[in-house]
Design a protein around this motif. Structure first.
Motif, PDB file in Angstrom:
ATOM      1  N   MET A   1     -17.296   5.293  -8.519  1.00 26.06           N
ATOM      2  CA  MET A   1     -16.892   4.051  -7.883  1.00 26.06           C
ATOM      3  C   MET A   1     -16.596   4.296  -6.410  1.00 26.06           C
ATOM      4  SD  MET A   1     -14.467   2.296 -10.791  1.00 26.06           S
ATOM      5  CE  MET A   1     -14.254   0.837  -9.799  1.00 26.06           C
ATOM      6  N   LEU A   2     -16.946   3.313  -5.583  1.00 24.73           N
ATOM      7  CA  LEU A   2     -16.701   3.435  -4.157  1.00 24.73           C
ATOM      8  C   LEU A   2     -15.222   3.227  -3.853  1.00 24.73           C
ATOM      9  CD1 LEU A   2     -19.724   1.358  -2.803  1.00 24.73           C
ATOM     10  CD2 LEU A   2     -19.577   3.825  -3.165  1.00 24.73           C
ATOM     11  N   GLU A   3     -14.781   3.787  -2.736  1.00 31.36           N
ATOM     12  CA  GLU A   3     -13.399   3.599  -2.314  1.00 31.36           C
ATOM     13  C   GLU A   3     -13.252   2.289  -1.545  1.00 31.36           C
ATOM     14  OE1 GLU A   3     -11.673   6.806  -0.230  1.00 31.36           O
ATOM     15  OE2 GLU A   3     -11.940   8.255  -1.856  1.00 31.36           O
ATOM     16  N   HIS A   4     -12.066   1.695  -1.677  1.00 32.63           N
ATOM     17  CA  HIS A   4     -11.771   0.446  -0.995  1.00 32.63           C
ATOM     18  C   HIS A   4     -10.372   0.514  -0.405  1.00 32.63           C
ATOM     19  CE1 HIS A   4     -15.339  -1.554  -2.585  1.00 32.63           C
ATOM     20  NE2 HIS A   4     -15.084  -0.941  -3.729  1.00 32.63           N
ATOM     21  N   GLY A   5     -10.044  -0.480   0.424  1.00 36.92           N
ATOM     22  CA  GLY A   5      -8.687  -0.598   0.901  1.00 36.92           C
ATOM     23  C   GLY A   5      -7.765  -1.038  -0.227  1.00 36.92           C
ATOM     24  N   GLY A   6      -6.457  -1.014   0.054  1.00 35.13           N
ATOM     25  CA  GLY A   6      -5.499  -1.494  -0.920  1.00 35.13           C
ATOM     26  C   GLY A   6      -5.048  -0.474  -1.949  1.00 35.13           C
ATOM     27  N   ARG A   7      -5.431   0.775  -1.804  1.00 31.75           N
ATOM     28  CA  ARG A   7      -5.043   1.797  -2.783  1.00 31.75           C
ATOM     29  C   ARG A   7      -3.675   2.352  -2.397  1.00 31.75           C
ATOM     30  NH1 ARG A   7      -8.448   6.228  -3.229  1.00 31.75           N
ATOM     31  NH2 ARG A   7      -7.958   6.381  -5.444  1.00 31.75           N
ATOM     32  N   LEU A   8      -2.684   1.500  -2.530  1.00 29.71           N
ATOM     33  CA  LEU A   8      -1.348   1.810  -2.038  1.00 29.71           C
ATOM     34  C   LEU A   8      -0.680   2.909  -2.864  1.00 29.71           C
ATOM     35  CD1 LEU A   8       0.655   1.079   0.140  1.00 29.71           C
ATOM     36  CD2 LEU A   8       1.563  -0.705  -1.363  1.00 29.71           C
ATOM     37  N   ARG A   9      -0.879   2.899  -4.164  1.00 29.29           N
ATOM     38  CA  ARG A   9      -0.252   3.918  -5.003  1.00 29.29           C
ATOM     39  C   ARG A   9      -0.770   5.310  -4.659  1.00 29.29           C
ATOM     40  NH1 ARG A   9      -0.287   0.738 -10.872  1.00 29.29           N
ATOM     41  NH2 ARG A   9       1.269  -0.824 -10.271  1.00 29.29           N
ATOM     42  N   ALA A  10      -2.066   5.397  -4.407  1.00 31.07           N
ATOM     43  CA  ALA A  10      -2.631   6.697  -4.042  1.00 31.07           C
ATOM     44  C   ALA A  10      -2.055   7.161  -2.707  1.00 31.07           C
ATOM     45  CB  ALA A  10      -4.158   6.600  -3.961  1.00 31.07           C
ATOM     46  N   ALA A  11      -1.898   6.239  -1.750  1.00 38.84           N
ATOM     47  CA  ALA A  11      -1.314   6.601  -0.457  1.00 38.84           C
ATOM     48  C   ALA A  11       0.134   7.032  -0.621  1.00 38.84           C
ATOM     49  CB  ALA A  11      -1.405   5.417   0.503  1.00 38.84           C
ATOM     50  N   ALA A  12       0.873   6.352  -1.487  1.00 35.30           N
ATOM     51  CA  ALA A  12       2.272   6.710  -1.711  1.00 35.30           C
ATOM     52  C   ALA A  12       2.388   8.132  -2.244  1.00 35.30           C
ATOM     53  CB  ALA A  12       2.909   5.716  -2.671  1.00 35.30           C
ATOM     54  N   ARG A  13       1.495   8.494  -3.151  1.00 38.33           N
ATOM     55  CA  ARG A  13       1.521   9.862  -3.705  1.00 38.33           C
ATOM     56  C   ARG A  13       1.124  10.877  -2.643  1.00 38.33           C
ATOM     57  NH1 ARG A  13      -0.988   7.209  -8.131  1.00 38.33           N
ATOM     58  NH2 ARG A  13      -3.034   7.937  -7.419  1.00 38.33           N
ATOM     59  N   ARG A  14       0.097  10.551  -1.874  1.00 36.27           N
ATOM     60  CA  ARG A  14      -0.423  11.530  -0.914  1.00 36.27           C
ATOM     61  C   ARG A  14       0.572  11.815   0.201  1.00 36.27           C
ATOM     62  NH1 ARG A  14      -6.034  11.183   2.667  1.00 36.27           N
ATOM     63  NH2 ARG A  14      -5.571  13.022   3.947  1.00 36.27           N
ATOM     64  N   TYR A  15       1.246  10.773   0.699  1.00 38.17           N
ATOM     65  CA  TYR A  15       2.101  10.956   1.867  1.00 38.17           C
ATOM     66  C   TYR A  15       3.579  11.034   1.513  1.00 38.17           C
ATOM     67  CZ  TYR A  15      -2.140   9.849   4.453  1.00 38.17           C
ATOM     68  OH  TYR A  15      -3.416   9.862   4.953  1.00 38.17           O
ATOM     69  N   GLY A  16       3.899  10.911   0.231  1.00 33.82           N
ATOM     70  CA  GLY A  16       5.287  11.053  -0.190  1.00 33.82           C
ATOM     71  C   GLY A  16       6.190   9.935   0.290  1.00 33.82           C
ATOM     72  N   ILE A  17       5.641   8.738   0.413  1.00 36.79           N
ATOM     73  CA  ILE A  17       6.413   7.566   0.828  1.00 36.79           C
ATOM     74  C   ILE A  17       6.339   6.547  -0.306  1.00 36.79           C
ATOM     75  CG2 ILE A  17       6.636   5.702   2.522  1.00 36.79           C
ATOM     76  CD1 ILE A  17       5.185   7.513   4.533  1.00 36.79           C
ATOM     77  N   ALA A  18       7.477   6.056  -0.769  1.00 42.21           N
ATOM     78  CA  ALA A  18       7.503   5.105  -1.878  1.00 42.21           C
ATOM     79  C   ALA A  18       6.700   3.850  -1.526  1.00 42.21           C
ATOM     80  CB  ALA A  18       8.945   4.720  -2.205  1.00 42.21           C
ATOM     81  N   GLU A  19       6.112   3.225  -2.534  1.00 40.32           N
ATOM     82  CA  GLU A  19       5.276   2.042  -2.308  1.00 40.32           C
ATOM     83  C   GLU A  19       6.005   0.974  -1.511  1.00 40.32           C
ATOM     84  OE1 GLU A  19       3.037   0.428  -5.613  1.00 40.32           O
ATOM     85  OE2 GLU A  19       3.243   2.337  -6.683  1.00 40.32           O
ATOM     86  N   ALA A  20       7.281   0.786  -1.779  1.00 46.51           N
ATOM     87  CA  ALA A  20       8.048  -0.253  -1.094  1.00 46.51           C
ATOM     88  C   ALA A  20       8.218   0.032   0.390  1.00 46.51           C
ATOM     89  CB  ALA A  20       9.414  -0.408  -1.756  1.00 46.51           C
ATOM     90  N   GLY A  21       7.969   1.269   0.805  1.00 48.31           N
ATOM     91  CA  GLY A  21       8.158   1.641   2.202  1.00 48.31           C
ATOM     92  C   GLY A  21       6.928   1.491   3.069  1.00 48.31           C
ATOM     93  N   TRP A  22       5.853   0.925   2.524  1.00 49.35           N
ATOM     94  CA  TRP A  22       4.591   0.851   3.263  1.00 49.35           C
ATOM     95  C   TRP A  22       4.371  -0.522   3.896  1.00 49.35           C
ATOM     96  CZ3 TRP A  22       0.994   4.613   4.252  1.00 49.35           C
ATOM     97  CH2 TRP A  22       1.166   5.840   3.589  1.00 49.35           C
ATOM     98  N   LEU A  23       3.702  -0.505   5.028  1.00 44.13           N
ATOM     99  CA  LEU A  23       3.093  -1.684   5.628  1.00 44.13           C
ATOM    100  C   LEU A  23       1.594  -1.543   5.379  1.00 44.13           C
ATOM    101  CD1 LEU A  23       3.074  -4.242   7.409  1.00 44.13           C
ATOM    102  CD2 LEU A  23       3.016  -2.723   9.418  1.00 44.13           C
ATOM    103  N   ASP A  24       1.072  -2.292   4.436  1.00 45.01           N
ATOM    104  CA  ASP A  24      -0.315  -2.125   4.012  1.00 45.01           C
ATOM    105  C   ASP A  24      -1.222  -3.050   4.821  1.00 45.01           C
ATOM    106  OD1 ASP A  24      -2.697  -1.667   2.775  1.00 45.01           O
ATOM    107  OD2 ASP A  24      -2.095  -2.439   0.806  1.00 45.01           O
ATOM    108  N   LEU A  25      -1.981  -2.453   5.732  1.00 44.46           N
ATOM    109  CA  LEU A  25      -2.948  -3.179   6.558  1.00 44.46           C
ATOM    110  C   LEU A  25      -4.378  -2.781   6.201  1.00 44.46           C
ATOM    111  CD1 LEU A  25      -1.194  -2.754  10.044  1.00 44.46           C
ATOM    112  CD2 LEU A  25      -0.800  -4.522   8.314  1.00 44.46           C
TER     113      LEU A  25
END
Length: 330
Positions: A1-25
């Motif tokens: 499957m191709l990658e898309h925007g909006g993969r907030l959970r994966a970003a939270a795991r990768r950068y060690g920042i809780a989902e609630a702490g993100w500004l998702d653009l």
């Protein structure tokens, strides 16, 4: 499957920042929308029925009599290549990668094109695919150009397939009212403009015979009852649509201005996103991600796509981060 925007959970795991702490653009989805109407209990309890007014509301909204609701325009993107025998497909590129992926998977012959090549060499293709406005570049082709291509393709039984996922803020540039011209297929996304990507709803505008084939392939109940009820209400809310359109156009210009003022002039965009074309796109992506701001990274060519912040706190946060980046990398 191709990658898309909006993969907030994966970003939270990768950068060690809780989902609630993100500004998702990272997506081109409106970050605000309507106070949602109540959904009738029957929409949950019964199988969806077609005579519920959704198609009528969509016909009025798009100015087109011949359309089919589908479970997100992605469903149509995947299904349409199965409705043609092996074809030579020209794709105005770069664009939303799922299009080429779907046609290639079904065994069609693909070629990446620019608009100038397509104009000169259209007769070499059975299908020409355009995302208009383009995602991720924001480039637009005029209705006159596209209708000319449609006529040339239709003479040979070909298709002009136009993905208008980001067209709602500029409906005067849409080809919707020209459907169902022979050989013209228009895709419209519901979730982006209305800020409801999770509803998984889109519309295909085309000749009735083609829609019948697509409907048969997709099968019954392709769109859920709750999605139908909610979409019908919002498609009928003309006052709400006007406010949403004005707000998105204003904020699209605001984002373009903010990036430019921070020394990061966009290479293009729409009311819902702006694109930076930069050799250091990866560095900027990582710089922002370390601060809990998620953007959409593209590697070929190196570029970033920025969606709209949802509120004043988000605008201020983005402004601070971009200002810091510009100071560190003059």
């Amino acid at each position: 499957m191709l990658e898309h925007g909006g993969r907030l959970r994966a970003a939270a795991r990768r950068y060690g920042i809780a989902e609630a702490g993100w500004l998702d653009l990272s997506t081109g989805i409106a970050p605000y929308g309507w106070e949602l109407p109540a959904i009738p209990v029957a929409a949950w309890a019964r199988l969806p029925e077609l005579e519920d007014g959704l198609e009528d509301a969509a016909r009025r909204y798009y100015g087109c009599e011949s359309l089919l609701p589908v479970a997100g325009s992605q469903a149509a993107i995947q299904a349409l290549p199965r409705l043609r025998e092996r074809s030579r497909v020209g794709v105005i590129s770069p664009c939303y990668a799922e299009h080429a992926h779907a046609w290639r998977r079904e065994g069609h012959e693909l070629e990446a094109l620019d608009a100038q090549t397509a104009e000169r060499e259209l007769e070499r293709f059975d299908v020409v695919l355009v995302v208009n406005p383009n995602n991720p570049t924001g480039e637009r082709l005029t209705p006159q150009t596209l209708l000319g291509w449609r006529a040339r393709l239709a003479e040979r039984g070909g298709w002009l397939l136009v993905d208008e996922a980001f067209m709602d803020c500029t409906p005067q540039q849409s080809l919707a009212s020209h459907c169902p011209l022979p050989g013209l297929v228009v895709l419209r996304s519901f979730g982006k403009f209305f800020g409801l990507a999770g509803i998984r709803l889109g519309f295909v505008l085309a000749e009735t015979a083609l829609l019948d084939r697509l409907n048969e392939w997709l099968g019954p109940w392709a769109v859920s009852g709750p999605a139908r009820a909610l979409a019908k209400a919002l498609l009928q809310d003309e006052a709400g649509q006007t406010v949403q359109r004005q707000t998105l156009l204003r904020d699209g210009l605001r984002l373009e201005t903010l990036l430019r003022d921070c020394g990061l002039p966009p290479a293009g965009g729409t009311a819902l996103f702006q694109r930076l074309l930069r050799d250091d796109a990866l560095a900027l992506h990582e710089f922002l991600a370390a601060r809990g701001i998620l953007t959409r990274l593209f590697t070929s060519p190196p570029s970033l796509r920025f969606g709209l912040p949802p509120d004043e706190a988000g605008w201020a946060r983005l402004d601070r981060a971009l200002t810091d980046f510009s100071k560190e990398r003059p």
